[in-house]
Design a protein around this motif. Structure first.
Motif, PDB file in Angstrom:
ATOM      1  N   MET A  33       0.525  -1.355   0.340  1.00 22.03           N
ATOM      2  CA  MET A  33       0.293   0.272   0.093  1.00 22.03           C
ATOM      3  C   MET A  33       0.924   1.460  -0.157  1.00 22.03           C
ATOM      4  N   SER A  34       0.719   2.060  -0.926  1.00 25.65           N
ATOM      5  CA  SER A  34       1.595   3.255  -1.301  1.00 25.65           C
ATOM      6  C   SER A  34       0.856   4.659  -0.557  1.00 25.65           C
ATOM      7  N   THR A  35       2.089   5.389  -0.017  1.00 28.68           N
ATOM      8  CA  THR A  35       0.647   7.002   0.592  1.00 28.68           C
ATOM      9  C   THR A  35       0.192   8.088   0.012  1.00 28.68           C
ATOM     10  N   ILE A  36      -0.760   7.739  -0.543  1.00 27.01           N
ATOM     11  CA  ILE A  36      -1.603   8.547  -1.105  1.00 27.01           C
ATOM     12  C   ILE A  36      -2.144  10.052  -0.189  1.00 27.01           C
ATOM     13  N   LEU A  37      -1.694  10.199   0.958  1.00 23.47           N
ATOM     14  CA  LEU A  37      -2.029  11.440   1.172  1.00 23.47           C
ATOM     15  C   LEU A  37      -0.832  12.454   2.473  1.00 23.47           C
ATOM     16  N   GLU A  38       0.006  13.137   2.073  1.00 25.10           N
ATOM     17  CA  GLU A  38       0.992  12.942   3.715  1.00 25.10           C
ATOM     18  C   GLU A  38       1.480  14.639   3.528  1.00 25.10           C
ATOM     19  N   ALA A  39       0.869  14.834   4.993  1.00 25.94           N
ATOM     20  CA  ALA A  39       1.111  16.322   5.664  1.00 25.94           C
ATOM     21  C   ALA A  39       2.404  16.812   6.158  1.00 25.94           C
ATOM     22  N   HIS A  40       3.161  17.131   6.420  1.00 24.83           N
ATOM     23  CA  HIS A  40       4.716  17.863   7.468  1.00 24.83           C
ATOM     24  C   HIS A  40       4.549  18.758   7.548  1.00 24.83           C
ATOM     25  N   ASP A  41       4.378  18.860   9.188  1.00 20.18           N
ATOM     26  CA  ASP A  41       4.315  20.149   9.913  1.00 20.18           C
ATOM     27  C   ASP A  41       3.640  21.381   8.784  1.00 20.18           C
ATOM     28  N   VAL A  42       2.549  20.946   8.715  1.00 24.70           N
ATOM     29  CA  VAL A  42       1.522  21.917   8.303  1.00 24.70           C
ATOM     30  C   VAL A  42       0.905  23.211  10.011  1.00 24.70           C
ATOM     31  N   CYS A  43       1.397  24.620   8.990  1.00 22.86           N
ATOM     32  CA  CYS A  43       0.990  25.543   9.916  1.00 22.86           C
ATOM     33  C   CYS A  43       0.133  26.629   9.281  1.00 22.86           C
ATOM     34  N   LYS A  44      -1.408  26.819   9.665  1.00 22.10           N
ATOM     35  CA  LYS A  44      -2.014  28.219   9.216  1.00 22.10           C
ATOM     36  C   LYS A  44      -1.913  28.385  10.513  1.00 22.10           C
ATOM     37  N   ASN A  45      -2.273  29.923  10.475  1.00 20.66           N
ATOM     38  CA  ASN A  45      -3.266  30.681  11.049  1.00 20.66           C
ATOM     39  C   ASN A  45      -4.470  31.601  10.440  1.00 20.66           C
ATOM     40  N   TYR A  46      -5.475  32.184  11.391  1.00 24.98           N
ATOM     41  CA  TYR A  46      -6.059  33.057  10.570  1.00 24.98           C
ATOM     42  C   TYR A  46      -6.019  34.446  11.568  1.00 24.98           C
ATOM     43  N   GLY A  47      -4.852  35.199  11.300  1.00 24.48           N
ATOM     44  CA  GLY A  47      -4.904  36.256  11.582  1.00 24.48           C
ATOM     45  C   GLY A  47      -4.116  35.228  13.237  1.00 24.48           C
ATOM     46  N   SER A  48      -4.662  36.155  13.916  1.00 25.80           N
ATOM     47  CA  SER A  48      -3.986  35.692  15.350  1.00 25.80           C
ATOM     48  C   SER A  48      -4.194  33.868  16.190  1.00 25.80           C
ATOM     49  N   VAL A  49      -5.232  33.421  14.772  1.00 25.38           N
ATOM     50  CA  VAL A  49      -5.327  31.879  15.118  1.00 25.38           C
ATOM     51  C   VAL A  49      -4.825  31.360  14.932  1.00 25.38           C
ATOM     52  N   GLU A  50      -4.343  30.108  15.367  1.00 23.02           N
ATOM     53  CA  GLU A  50      -3.409  29.589  14.684  1.00 23.02           C
ATOM     54  C   GLU A  50      -4.467  27.784  14.983  1.00 23.02           C
ATOM     55  N   ALA A  51      -4.606  27.563  13.684  1.00 26.94           N
ATOM     56  CA  ALA A  51      -5.220  26.238  13.347  1.00 26.94           C
ATOM     57  C   ALA A  51      -4.958  25.127  12.687  1.00 26.94           C
ATOM     58  N   GLU A  57      -3.633   3.913   0.215  1.00 33.30           N
ATOM     59  CA  GLU A  57      -4.132   4.270  -0.435  1.00 33.30           C
ATOM     60  C   GLU A  57      -5.502   2.891   0.238  1.00 33.30           C
ATOM     61  N   GLY A  58      -6.676   2.820  -0.958  1.00 33.76           N
ATOM     62  CA  GLY A  58      -7.716   1.767  -0.278  1.00 33.76           C
ATOM     63  C   GLY A  58      -8.472   2.058   1.451  1.00 33.76           C
ATOM     64  N   THR A  59      -7.574   2.516   1.697  1.00 33.92           N
ATOM     65  CA  THR A  59      -8.251   2.833   3.238  1.00 33.92           C
ATOM     66  C   THR A  59      -9.433   4.339   3.153  1.00 33.92           C
ATOM     67  N   ILE A  60     -10.373   3.530   4.191  1.00 36.99           N
ATOM     68  CA  ILE A  60     -11.066   4.940   4.877  1.00 36.99           C
ATOM     69  C   ILE A  60     -10.719   5.250   6.176  1.00 36.99           C
ATOM     70  N   PHE A  61      -9.993   6.341   6.142  1.00 35.42           N
ATOM     71  CA  PHE A  61      -9.697   7.514   7.152  1.00 35.42           C
ATOM     72  C   PHE A  61     -10.869   8.597   7.265  1.00 35.42           C
ATOM     73  N   ALA A  62     -10.088   8.348   9.098  1.00 31.98           N
ATOM     74  CA  ALA A  62     -11.174   9.571   9.744  1.00 31.98           C
ATOM     75  C   ALA A  62     -10.887  10.716  10.037  1.00 31.98           C
ATOM     76  N   LEU A  63     -10.383  11.671  10.221  1.00 33.67           N
ATOM     77  CA  LEU A  63      -9.966  12.566  10.963  1.00 33.67           C
ATOM     78  C   LEU A  63     -11.033  13.290  11.792  1.00 33.67           C
ATOM     79  N   LEU A  64     -10.450  13.230  13.405  1.00 36.76           N
ATOM     80  CA  LEU A  64     -12.194  13.424  14.147  1.00 36.76           C
ATOM     81  C   LEU A  64     -11.005  14.310  14.750  1.00 36.76           C
ATOM     82  N   GLY A  65     -12.283  15.234  15.213  1.00 33.98           N
ATOM     83  CA  GLY A  65     -11.733  16.657  16.652  1.00 33.98           C
ATOM     84  C   GLY A  65     -13.311  16.973  16.693  1.00 33.98           C
ATOM     85  N   PRO A  66     -13.271  17.607  18.210  1.00 37.21           N
ATOM     86  CA  PRO A  66     -14.253  18.614  18.237  1.00 37.21           C
ATOM     87  C   PRO A  66     -13.839  19.464  17.277  1.00 37.21           C
ATOM     88  N   ASN A  67     -15.626  20.381  17.328  1.00 35.38           N
ATOM     89  CA  ASN A  67     -15.672  21.780  16.571  1.00 35.38           C
ATOM     90  C   ASN A  67     -14.353  22.750  17.355  1.00 35.38           C
TER      91      ASN A  67
END
Lengths: 270, 237
Positions: B1-19, B29-39
Motif C-alpha cells: 500500500m502506498s501513501t496517497i496523502l501526506e502532510a508535514h509540519d503544516v501550519c495555518k493561521n487565521y490572523g492570530s488564531v493558529e488553526a 491507499e485503499g483505506t477509509i481514514f477518519a479525521l476526528l476532532g471537536p468543533n
C-alpha cells in the motif's frame, strides 16, 4: 489554456445565466428599451420639429446610440459583478476551484463568458437600431464604421467587465455596483479631460484632481475614449485618435489590470 | 500500500488564531481514514488546505507523491463539502453533466458516467429534478455522485453525515465501504460523529486546537476501548 475543464466553465458561465432566466429578462428589457426610445424620440420629433426648437432628426442616431451604449456599460457592470460574485455567494466556488483548473484560468473562463453575453446583447441592440433607422429612412454610417464601432465597444465591454469583476471580489454586489459605476465615470471623465494633452500640459496646474485623473488615465484602459470613438464612428465622423498607441495602451493597461486581479484572486481563501 | 496523502509540519493561521500547528498526517491507499476532532479543531481547514482553497503558512502537503498545489494531482481528488451547494436552477442531470465536463470527460462518455454515478448513489429517480426541490440528504447524494463521475482515486468528504437522517447515514456508510472494497477508492472522512466513524474507518487521527493528538490504525490503537472513550480521554486529558 482551452482545456475541456476551461471550456466547461466558459459554457457554464453562459448556461447559468440562461437557466436562472437572467438572459431572458435582460433580453425583454433590451427590446423594451429599444422600442420605447424609438417611439419616444419619434414623438418628440413630431411635436417639436416644426417649431424649430431643436433639430432632433439629425440627432436621433446619436441619442439612440447613446442609450444603447449606456445600457451596454450597465450590463457589463452587472454581468461583470455576477460572473464571479455569484459563485462566491452561492458557495459553489470551492467545488470549482478544487478541481484541476488554475485560478487565473477560472477568471478567464468567467470573464470570457460574461463578455460573450454582453457583446451578444450589444450586437442585437445594434442590429435592431440599424433596422429601425433603415425602416424610418434615417441616414446610416458606412458599414466599415459600424464594424469598427462594434470593435471599439467590444474593448469597452471587456474593460468594464474585468474592472467590475475585480471590484466584486472585495465587496458585496450593491457596493461593487456603485464603486464600478463611479470608477467608470471617473475613468471616462479623466479620459475626456486629458485626451489629446501633451505630457507638459498634463503636469500644468498639478493638483489633487489632476493627480487622480492622471493615475486613472495612465494605469487604466481608456474606456471613455473607446466609447466616444464608437459613437463618433456611428455618426460617420473622422476619428482623431491615433489608433495604434491607443490599442497598445489598452493592451498594456488591460494586462496590468488582469494581472492585479489574478494576483488578488489567487491570494483569496474560500 | 502506498501513501496517497501526506502532510508535514503544516501550519495555518487565521490572523492570530493558529488553526493548524505543525500538523502531520499520512493516509494509505485503499483505506477509509477518519479525521476526528471537536468543533473548531481545524478539520475543515486541513481539508481546505489539501484542496488549495486556503494557503498554508508552513509545511508541505503531498498528494500521490506530488505537491498538493499541482493542478494535475487534483484531477484524482474528489471533494464533497459539508453542505453540497450548486446552482439551484440546475437539474441533477445537468449538475452531473457539468462535473463530468469539468473533469475532462469526453462528451460521448458523459451520459454513461452520469447514469453510473446516479445508480451508485441511488439518485436515478432524481435525475430530472431541480436541485432546489431536493432535501439535504438528497443533495448530499448528488454531491457524492458529482464526486464520483471523474474516476477519482481519493475522495475527501467533509462532515458527510451532518444533517442526514439515520437511513441516509446508513446508506451513506454502505456506499463508502463499497467504494473502498469494490472500486479501490481511498476515502478521507472528517467528522465528530464518533459512533458512525468507528463502524467504517480503518485508520484515524484526532485533531484538537490544530494539534494532532493521536493517529494510527483503529483496532491497534483502541484495543478494547471504544472510540468515544478514547476520544474523550485524549481530548479532555
Amino acid at each position: 489554456m482551452f482545456t475541456p475543464e476551461w471550456n466547461s466553465l466558459f459554457f457554464n458561465t453562459i448556461q447559468k445565466e440562461i437557466r436562472s432566466r437572467t438572459l431572458l429578462v435582460m433580453f425583454v428589457i433590451t427590446i423594451l428599451i429599444m422600442f420605447f426610445v424609438n417611439a419616444g424620440l419619434d414623438l418628440i420629433i413630431e411635436n417639436f420639429e416644426g417649431k424649430n426648437v431643436i433639430d432632433l432628426t439629425s440627432q436621433k442616431v446619436v441619442v439612440f446610440y447613446f442609450i444603447i451604449s449606456s445600457w451596454t456599460v450597465l450590463l457589463s457592470v452587472l454581468f461583470g459583478i455576477d460572473c464571479i460574485k455569484s459563485d462566491i455567494e452561492g458557495q459553489v466556488i470551492p467545488l470549482l476551484l478544487s478541481g484541476p483548473i488554475a485560478r487565473w484560468q477560472f477568471l478567464v473562463a468567467r470573464l470570457s463568458g460574461a463578455f460573450l453575453i454582453v457583446f451578444s446583447y450589444y450586437v442585437i441592440s445594434f442590429t435592431m437600431a440599424i433596422i429601425f433607422f433603415k425602416i424610418s429612412g434615417n441616414p446610416l454610417a458606412p458599414i466599415s464604421n459600424m464594424l469598427a464601432a462594434l470593435g471599439a465597444t467590444g474593448v469597452v465591454i471587456l474593460g468594464v467587465i474585468t474592472l467590475a469583476a475585480f471590484i466584486s471580489i472585495f465587496s458585496n454586489k450593491l457596493v461593487a455596483f456603485i464603486i464600478s459605476m463611479i470608477a467608470y465615470l471617473v475613468m471616462a471623465t479623466a479620459n475626456t479631460y486629458l485626451a489629446g494633452s501633451g505630457i507638459s500640459q498634463m503636469f500644468q496646474n498639478f493638483g489633487l484632481f489632476k493627480g487622480i485623473s492622471l493615475v486613472f488615465y495612465w494605469l487604466l484602459p481608456h474606456l471613455g475614449l473607446w466609447n466616444s470613438m464608437s459613437t463618433n464612428l456611428i455618426m460617420g465622423k473622422e476619428i482623431e485618435l491615433s489608433l495604434f498607441p491607443e490599442l497598445l495602451h489598452f493592451g498594456v493597461s488591460f494586462t496590468l489590470l488582469f494581472a492585479v486581479f489574478a494576483l488578488a484572486f489567487k491570494k483569496q481563501e474560500f | 500500500m502506498s501513501t496517497i496523502l501526506e502532510a508535514h509540519d503544516v501550519c495555518k493561521n487565521y490572523g492570530s488564531v493558529e488553526a493548524l500547528k505543525n500538523f502531520n498526517l499520512s493516509v494509505q491507499e485503499g483505506t477509509i481514514f477518519a479525521l476526528l476532532g471537536p468543533n473548531g479543531a481545524g478539520k475543515t481547514t486541513f481539508i481546505k488546505s489539501i484542496l488549495g482553497l486556503v494557503h498554508i503558512q508552513k509545511g508541505s502537503i503531498q498528494l500521490f507523491g506530488q505537491p498538493h498545489t499541482q493542478r494535475e494531482v487534483r484531477r484524482s481528488v474528489g471533494h464533497l463539502p459539508e453542505k453540497f451547494t450548486f446552482y439551484p436552477y440546475y437539474s441533477v442531470r445537468g449538475t452531473l453533466e457539468f462535473f463530468c465536463k469539468l473533469n475532462g470527460l469526453a462528451k460521448a462518455l458523459v451520459p454513461e458516467a452520469v447514469l453510473a454515478a446516479a445508480l451508485d448513489t441511488h439518485i436515478e429517480d432524481l435525475l430530472d429534478k431541480k436541485l432546489r426541490t431536493l432535501s439535504k440528504g438528497q443533495l448530499q447524494r448528488v454531491g457524492l455522485a458529482a464526486m464520483l463521475v471523474g474516476d477519482k482515486k481519493l475522495l475527501i468528504l467533509d462532515e458527510p453525515f451532518s444533517g442526514i437522517d439515520p437511513i441516509g447515514i446508513r446508506d451513506f456508510k454502505k456506499l463508502v465501504v463499497k467504494l473502498r472494497d469494490e472500486k479501490g477508492k481511498t476515502i478521507f472522512l472528517n467528522s465528530h460523529i464518533l459512533s458512525e466513524m468507528e463502524q467504517v474507518c480503518d485508520d484515524f487521527a484526532i485533531l484538537d486546537k490544530g494539534i494532532c493528538l493521536a493517529q494510527g490504525h483503529l483496532t491497534e490503537i483502541l484495543g478494547n476501548t471504544s472510540l468515544e472513550e478514547f476520544f474523550y480521554h485524549t481530548v479532555k486529558v
